[in-house]
Design a protein around this motif. Sequence first.
Motif, PDB file in Angstrom:
ATOM      1  N   GLN A 101       0.833  -1.194   0.000  1.00 19.11           N
ATOM      2  CA  GLN A 101       0.000   0.000   0.000  1.00 19.11           C
ATOM      3  C   GLN A 101       0.872   1.250   0.000  1.00 19.11           C
ATOM      4  OE1 GLN A 101      -2.860  -0.310   3.155  1.00 19.11           O
ATOM      5  NE2 GLN A 101      -4.036  -1.808   2.028  1.00 19.11           N
ATOM      6  N   GLY A 102       0.464   2.197  -0.746  1.00 19.99           N
ATOM      7  CA  GLY A 102       1.165   3.472  -0.819  1.00 19.99           C
ATOM      8  C   GLY A 102       0.363   4.304  -1.778  1.00 19.99           C
ATOM      9  N   SER A 103       0.999   5.069  -2.580  1.00 18.46           N
ATOM     10  CA  SER A 103       0.257   5.808  -3.584  1.00 18.46           C
ATOM     11  C   SER A 103       0.880   5.510  -4.923  1.00 18.46           C
ATOM     12  CB  SER A 103       0.318   7.300  -3.269  1.00 18.46           C
ATOM     13  OG  SER A 103      -0.782   7.909  -3.897  1.00 18.46           O
ATOM     14  N   GLY A 104       0.055   5.334  -5.953  1.00 20.71           N
ATOM     15  CA  GLY A 104       0.600   5.077  -7.267  1.00 20.71           C
ATOM     16  C   GLY A 104       0.046   3.815  -7.881  1.00 20.71           C
ATOM     17  N   LEU A 105       0.746   3.345  -8.911  1.00 18.57           N
ATOM     18  CA  LEU A 105       0.276   2.195  -9.668  1.00 18.57           C
ATOM     19  C   LEU A 105       0.579   0.889  -8.924  1.00 18.57           C
ATOM     20  CD1 LEU A 105      -1.086   1.973 -12.503  1.00 18.57           C
ATOM     21  CD2 LEU A 105       1.153   1.214 -13.344  1.00 18.57           C
ATOM     22  N   VAL A 106      -0.418   0.024  -8.796  1.00 18.88           N
ATOM     23  CA  VAL A 106      -0.178  -1.261  -8.116  1.00 18.88           C
ATOM     24  C   VAL A 106      -0.773  -2.407  -8.928  1.00 18.88           C
ATOM     25  CG1 VAL A 106      -0.053  -0.422  -5.724  1.00 18.88           C
ATOM     26  CG2 VAL A 106      -2.283  -0.963  -6.724  1.00 18.88           C
ATOM     27  N   THR A 145      -2.493 -10.543   3.242  1.00 18.08           N
ATOM     28  CA  THR A 145      -2.192  -9.440   4.154  1.00 18.08           C
ATOM     29  C   THR A 145      -3.437  -8.754   4.696  1.00 18.08           C
ATOM     30  OG1 THR A 145      -2.017  -7.816   2.380  1.00 18.08           O
ATOM     31  CG2 THR A 145       0.002  -8.973   2.984  1.00 18.08           C
ATOM     32  N   ASP A 146      -4.457  -8.574   3.852  1.00 16.00           N
ATOM     33  CA  ASP A 146      -5.620  -7.784   4.283  1.00 16.00           C
ATOM     34  C   ASP A 146      -6.683  -7.808   3.184  1.00 16.00           C
ATOM     35  OD1 ASP A 146      -7.170  -6.090   5.816  1.00 16.00           O
ATOM     36  OD2 ASP A 146      -5.558  -4.664   6.173  1.00 16.00           O
ATOM     37  N   ILE A 147      -7.673  -6.921   3.318  1.00 15.09           N
ATOM     38  CA  ILE A 147      -8.619  -6.729   2.222  1.00 15.09           C
ATOM     39  C   ILE A 147      -8.513  -5.275   1.739  1.00 15.09           C
ATOM     40  CG2 ILE A 147     -10.305  -8.488   2.927  1.00 15.09           C
ATOM     41  CD1 ILE A 147     -12.015  -6.257   4.139  1.00 15.09           C
ATOM     42  N   ILE A 148      -8.900  -5.053   0.484  1.00 14.42           N
ATOM     43  CA  ILE A 148      -8.878  -3.677  -0.030  1.00 14.42           C
ATOM     44  C   ILE A 148     -10.000  -3.520  -1.052  1.00 14.42           C
ATOM     45  CG2 ILE A 148      -7.192  -4.169  -1.889  1.00 14.42           C
ATOM     46  CD1 ILE A 148      -6.051  -1.287  -1.186  1.00 14.42           C
ATOM     47  N   GLN A 149     -10.599  -2.331  -1.038  1.00 19.57           N
ATOM     48  CA  GLN A 149     -11.684  -2.085  -1.992  1.00 19.57           C
ATOM     49  C   GLN A 149     -11.130  -1.649  -3.344  1.00 19.57           C
ATOM     50  OE1 GLN A 149     -15.703  -0.806  -1.151  1.00 19.57           O
ATOM     51  NE2 GLN A 149     -15.068   1.241  -1.785  1.00 19.57           N
ATOM     52  N   CYS A 150     -11.607  -2.283  -4.437  1.00 26.93           N
ATOM     53  CA  CYS A 150     -11.192  -1.934  -5.796  1.00 26.93           C
ATOM     54  C   CYS A 150     -12.430  -1.417  -6.534  1.00 26.93           C
ATOM     55  CB  CYS A 150     -10.634  -3.158  -6.519  1.00 26.93           C
ATOM     56  SG  CYS A 150      -9.336  -3.983  -5.590  1.00 26.93           S
ATOM     57  N   GLU A 195      -5.461   6.882  -0.854  1.00 30.92           N
ATOM     58  CA  GLU A 195      -6.043   6.852   0.478  1.00 30.92           C
ATOM     59  C   GLU A 195      -7.503   7.255   0.373  1.00 30.92           C
ATOM     60  OE1 GLU A 195      -3.337   8.752   3.172  1.00 30.92           O
ATOM     61  OE2 GLU A 195      -4.564   8.149   4.882  1.00 30.92           O
ATOM     62  N   ASP A 196      -8.366   6.522   1.075  1.00 29.50           N
ATOM     63  CA  ASP A 196      -9.778   6.892   1.105  1.00 29.50           C
ATOM     64  C   ASP A 196     -10.341   6.488   2.468  1.00 29.50           C
ATOM     65  OD1 ASP A 196     -12.521   7.137   0.912  1.00 29.50           O
ATOM     66  OD2 ASP A 196     -12.570   6.570  -1.215  1.00 29.50           O
ATOM     67  N   LYS A 197     -10.608   7.491   3.260  1.00 34.60           N
ATOM     68  CA  LYS A 197     -11.047   7.251   4.648  1.00 34.60           C
ATOM     69  C   LYS A 197     -12.340   6.416   4.717  1.00 34.60           C
ATOM     70  CE  LYS A 197      -7.990   9.439   7.203  1.00 34.60           C
ATOM     71  NZ  LYS A 197      -7.137  10.162   6.307  1.00 34.60           N
ATOM     72  N   ARG A 198     -13.172   6.491   3.657  1.00 37.14           N
ATOM     73  CA  ARG A 198     -14.460   5.769   3.698  1.00 37.14           C
ATOM     74  C   ARG A 198     -14.309   4.283   3.383  1.00 37.14           C
ATOM     75  NH1 ARG A 198     -17.065   8.990  -0.912  1.00 37.14           N
ATOM     76  NH2 ARG A 198     -14.940   8.519  -1.567  1.00 37.14           N
ATOM     77  N   THR A 240     -10.539  -0.452   4.585  1.00 35.24           N
ATOM     78  CA  THR A 240      -9.218  -0.473   5.225  1.00 35.24           C
ATOM     79  C   THR A 240      -8.433   0.801   4.958  1.00 35.24           C
ATOM     80  OG1 THR A 240      -8.652  -1.938   3.394  1.00 35.24           O
ATOM     81  CG2 THR A 240      -8.798  -2.945   5.559  1.00 35.24           C
ATOM     82  N   GLY A 241      -9.157   1.878   4.612  1.00 29.56           N
ATOM     83  CA  GLY A 241      -8.503   3.182   4.489  1.00 29.56           C
ATOM     84  C   GLY A 241      -7.864   3.476   3.137  1.00 29.56           C
ATOM     85  N   TYR A 242      -7.856   2.465   2.256  1.00 37.16           N
ATOM     86  CA  TYR A 242      -7.287   2.661   0.920  1.00 37.16           C
ATOM     87  C   TYR A 242      -8.245   2.107  -0.126  1.00 37.16           C
ATOM     88  CZ  TYR A 242      -2.768   3.984   2.791  1.00 37.16           C
ATOM     89  OH  TYR A 242      -1.753   4.654   3.429  1.00 37.16           O
ATOM     90  N   GLU A 243      -8.081   2.594  -1.337  1.00 41.65           N
ATOM     91  CA  GLU A 243      -8.941   2.143  -2.412  1.00 41.65           C
ATOM     92  C   GLU A 243      -8.121   2.059  -3.691  1.00 41.65           C
ATOM     93  OE1 GLU A 243     -13.291   3.572  -2.518  1.00 41.65           O
ATOM     94  OE2 GLU A 243     -12.271   4.654  -4.141  1.00 41.65           O
ATOM     95  N   ILE A 244      -8.472   1.104  -4.561  1.00 37.53           N
ATOM     96  CA  ILE A 244      -7.767   1.002  -5.845  1.00 37.53           C
ATOM     97  C   ILE A 244      -8.726   1.360  -6.971  1.00 37.53           C
ATOM     98  CG2 ILE A 244      -6.683  -0.593  -7.502  1.00 37.53           C
ATOM     99  CD1 ILE A 244      -5.499  -2.080  -5.089  1.00 37.53           C
ATOM    100  N   ASP A 245      -8.269   2.276  -7.789  1.00 40.87           N
ATOM    101  CA  ASP A 245      -9.012   2.693  -8.974  1.00 40.87           C
ATOM    102  C   ASP A 245      -8.561   1.752 -10.087  1.00 40.87           C
ATOM    103  OD1 ASP A 245     -10.725   4.267 -10.269  1.00 40.87           O
ATOM    104  OD2 ASP A 245      -9.478   6.095 -10.236  1.00 40.87           O
ATOM    105  N   VAL A 246      -9.428   0.805 -10.489  1.00 40.89           N
ATOM    106  CA  VAL A 246      -8.992  -0.290 -11.358  1.00 40.89           C
ATOM    107  C   VAL A 246      -8.810   0.154 -12.817  1.00 40.89           C
ATOM    108  CG1 VAL A 246      -9.631  -2.580 -12.240  1.00 40.89           C
ATOM    109  CG2 VAL A 246     -10.187  -1.967  -9.875  1.00 40.89           C
ATOM    110  N   SER A 247      -7.647  -0.261 -13.403  1.00 40.99           N
ATOM    111  CA  SER A 247      -7.484  -0.030 -14.838  1.00 40.99           C
ATOM    112  C   SER A 247      -7.550  -1.357 -15.605  1.00 40.99           C
ATOM    113  CB  SER A 247      -6.182   0.721 -15.124  1.00 40.99           C
ATOM    114  OG  SER A 247      -5.105   0.138 -14.435  1.00 40.99           O
TER     115      SER A 247
END
Length: 420
Positions: free
Chosen positions: A3-8, A32-37, A69-72, A75-82
């Motif tokens: 997790q960080g900022s940028g392309l993943v 490791t965890d869950i994340i919203q995409c 980062e997305d507080k809503r 887990t506090g992060y979100e991925i904008d899917v490409s």
Amino acid sequence: MKQGSGLVKIRGWCYRQRSSNKFIFIVLRDSTDIIQCVVSKDKVNEKTWKDADKVRIEFSLEIEGTIKEDKRAPTGYEIDVSKLHIVAPSETFPITKDKSTEFLLDVRHLWLRSRQMTDIMKVRSAVLEACNEFFKKEGYYETAPPIITGSSCEGGSTQFEIKYFDEKAYLSQSAQLYLEALIFSLEKVWALTPSFRAEPSRTQRHLAEYWHCEMEAAWMGFEGLQKFEEEMISFICQYAAKNAGGQLSALGRKPADLKKVKPPFPRLSYDEALKELAKKGHKVKWGEDLRTEEERLLTEKLTKPLIVTQYPKAIKAFYMKEDPKNAKLVLCNDVLAPEGFGEIIGGSERETDNAKLIKRLKEAGESTKDYQWYLDLRKYGSVPHSGFGLGIERVVRWLCKLESIRDAIPFPRTIARKYP
Ligand code: 4AD
Ligand code: MG
């Protein structure tokens, strides 16, 4: 998942999915965890949108996108899917909310994917790591005792008998007798092995197969043994709090409380324990073992483990050293976890007098022939020594506040279950 900022680019399994006209939300799970995409219709090509729409729980996926980062988000992060690639689809997952404990045990191979089981398995891994680190720090050698044995360590009644070519053999109940042999060269030894107990009862703290962490040390006396046990349990608690704090919190155990588990621990002799119990209106006849109920009464209000010492000789194993001050007692101790979780360690100084060992083996109905090699150890430069065994699942159950010990091991074995 980095997790960080940028392309993943991440891989994992769909934890849940929901869609609207313009957006498809896929919560992805990895180790490791869950994340919203988030898949936005106006940002991806048609194939990606269609694939995303097919995704259901437990589909395995590869996703590329921009993390922010997305507080809503859960887990506090979100991925904008490409980009999105379905690695394999999933049939309708059989586990939904409000399934019975028995059902979840039947599908244990799938239930292991739940966040709760994942958290427990991570705490378990931290406990095992802590044992390793502790023994290394204390200068102990890790050894490899056998699992197939010809004699009993903890009494014949709970032994699993197996066919061994044309003879009978048993699955190990404890590595202790073999560790005792190893101290004459290595002095300080330990082993982590599976131990087997044919426990006929269904309880919250007995498994038929469990992981046993045992140590044995030459020159160690009864007092030294108890100090070592306190140090080790405290080390495990500190280690788990530090390395699995998030998981412990999620399971309802405050890491800060575990950090307070430091020596010295309260101690009671068996005699004193009976007096304590009598004060609570609970009478136990001298000579009877402490059962789950008594252990609960002694520890329910404690925050640190309790060490109970010097039980009556008649109810304890043959190898425990007779108390020099009272021949009716042995120099043994049980360490009881606080909050009523019960025994996590059984240990003792070892009897070195062969005449006494032979007498007690005979009283226990054992044939001394099977123990000749063990009795040899007292003939060639015998030394005072002590050791203990710690049940890994008992410790995990306590740390994770689990109702049943079954959840402290991935595939529990009990009288009622060997599937899956
Ligand atoms: O008290 P126990 O039976 O002691 C021994 O086996 C000694 N020979 C150990 C030694 O001195 N090296 O078992 C030791 C520990 C218990 O305190 C408990 O934590 C765990 O092993 N244990 C079990 N855990 C899960 N299921 C069972 N059926 C267990 N039986 C014992
Ligand atoms: Mg015991």
